[in-house]
Design a protein around this motif. Structure first.
Motif, short mmCIF file in Angstrom:
data_model
loop_
_atom_site.label_atom_id
_atom_site.label_comp_id
_atom_site.label_asym_id
_atom_site.label_seq_id
_atom_site.Cartn_x
_atom_site.Cartn_y
_atom_site.Cartn_z
N PHE A 3 60.15 47.28 20.93
CA PHE A 3 59.03 47.64 21.48
C PHE A 3 58.69 48.84 20.72
O PHE A 3 59.64 50.23 20.47
CB PHE A 3 58.52 48.18 22.57
N LYS A 4 58.29 49.72 19.71
CA LYS A 4 57.73 50.15 18.86
C LYS A 4 56.31 51.00 19.18
O LYS A 4 55.06 50.40 19.96
CB LYS A 4 57.76 50.13 17.59
N THR A 5 56.44 52.44 19.95
CA THR A 5 55.56 53.17 21.05
C THR A 5 53.92 52.67 19.16
O THR A 5 54.62 54.12 17.96
CB THR A 5 55.31 54.75 20.83
N LYS A 6 52.72 52.67 19.26
CA LYS A 6 51.88 53.08 18.54
C LYS A 6 51.41 54.07 18.50
O LYS A 6 50.48 54.66 19.79
CB LYS A 6 50.50 51.44 17.99
N ILE A 7 51.15 55.11 17.66
CA ILE A 7 50.76 56.68 17.12
C ILE A 7 49.58 56.71 15.43
O ILE A 7 50.00 56.02 15.11
CB ILE A 7 52.25 57.53 17.50
N LEU A 8 48.34 57.35 16.83
CA LEU A 8 47.61 57.40 15.33
C LEU A 8 47.34 59.33 15.47
O LEU A 8 47.12 59.87 16.65
CB LEU A 8 46.20 56.73 16.24
N PHE A 9 47.30 59.52 14.44
CA PHE A 9 47.55 61.05 13.89
C PHE A 9 45.60 61.30 13.48
O PHE A 9 45.27 60.16 12.45
CB PHE A 9 48.61 61.58 13.28
N LEU A 10 45.41 61.71 14.07
CA LEU A 10 44.01 61.97 13.44
C LEU A 10 43.71 63.65 13.13
O LEU A 10 43.84 64.65 13.96
CB LEU A 10 42.91 61.80 14.63
N CYS A 11 43.07 63.40 11.77
CA CYS A 11 42.54 65.30 11.47
C CYS A 11 41.54 64.94 11.14
O CYS A 11 40.34 63.44 11.14
CB CYS A 11 43.36 65.45 10.75
N THR A 12 40.82 65.95 10.18
CA THR A 12 39.15 65.83 9.83
C THR A 12 39.30 65.08 8.97
O THR A 12 38.32 64.30 8.64
CB THR A 12 38.54 67.49 9.57
N ALA A 38 44.69 58.44 10.30
CA ALA A 38 43.10 58.91 10.18
C ALA A 38 42.33 59.83 10.07
O ALA A 38 42.45 60.94 10.24
CB ALA A 38 42.27 57.69 10.74
N GLY A 39 41.18 59.46 9.92
CA GLY A 39 40.10 61.81 10.30
C GLY A 39 38.67 60.64 10.52
O GLY A 39 38.47 59.38 10.58
N VAL A 68 38.33 56.47 11.48
CA VAL A 68 38.89 56.20 12.36
C VAL A 68 38.39 54.17 12.40
O VAL A 68 39.18 53.30 13.11
CB VAL A 68 39.13 56.53 13.66
N ASP A 69 37.14 54.48 11.77
CA ASP A 69 36.29 53.13 11.48
C ASP A 69 37.41 51.88 11.13
O ASP A 69 37.38 50.58 11.29
CB ASP A 69 35.20 52.97 10.78
N ASP A 70 38.45 52.17 10.12
CA ASP A 70 38.97 51.32 9.17
C ASP A 70 40.19 50.91 9.79
O ASP A 70 40.63 49.68 9.83
CB ASP A 70 39.86 52.11 8.31
N LEU A 71 40.16 51.67 11.27
CA LEU A 71 41.44 50.45 12.03
C LEU A 71 41.17 50.23 13.59
O LEU A 71 41.68 50.52 14.49
CB LEU A 71 42.49 52.15 12.50
#
Length: 144
Positions: A3-12, A38-39, A68-71
């Protein structure tokens, strides 16, 4: 496959900081992290961010700027905001995602007054190294 932890890094704008974080997570933590970035808006890839990462041995030139809409169909375990604007404007993600803020300076803003590319790159390198240390030390099992 473990199992891999799913991480989203988000900036502007998903052009620099979140791209760097995704690149380091893929390069250094691929065994336990599935990284995305994503931004809040899409600004395109920042060429100096790509260059600074290449200097550190991580190629992010194949990554693309996303919103973020793309994801929207992905489920994440962690949402990590990397700038104040993204933290304040982070959209709601359904599901179990834990959200934390880890703020980093904005290299393009810092580099605006730079007289040369080398002077500008100094800002990118500093923030790159701070993001690398954060990604390396991030405890995916920490309480959110």
């Amino acid at each position: 496959m473990p199992f891999k932890t799913k991480i989203l890094f988000l900036c502007t704008g998903n052009s620099c900081r979140s791209q760097m974080a995704e690149g380091f997570a893929r390069a250094l933590r691929s065994g336990d992290m599935e990284a995305y970035s994503a931004g809040v808006v899409r600004h395109g890839m920042n060429p100096l961010a790509v260059k600074a990462m290449a200097e550190a041995g991580v190629d992010i030139s194949g990554q693309s700027s996303k919103t973020v809409d793309d994801l929207a169909t992905k489920e994440f375990d962690w949402i990590i905001t990397l700038c104040g604007h993204a933290n304040e404007n982070c959209p709601y993600f359904p599901g179990k995602a834990r959200r934390i803020h880890a703020g980093f300076d904005d290299p393009p803003a810092l580099a605006k007054a730079a007289a040369t590319e080398e002077e500008a790159l100094a800002h990118y390198r500093r923030v790159r190294d701070e993001i690398k240390a954060f990604v390396q030390g991030f405890d995916i099992n920490a309480a959110g």
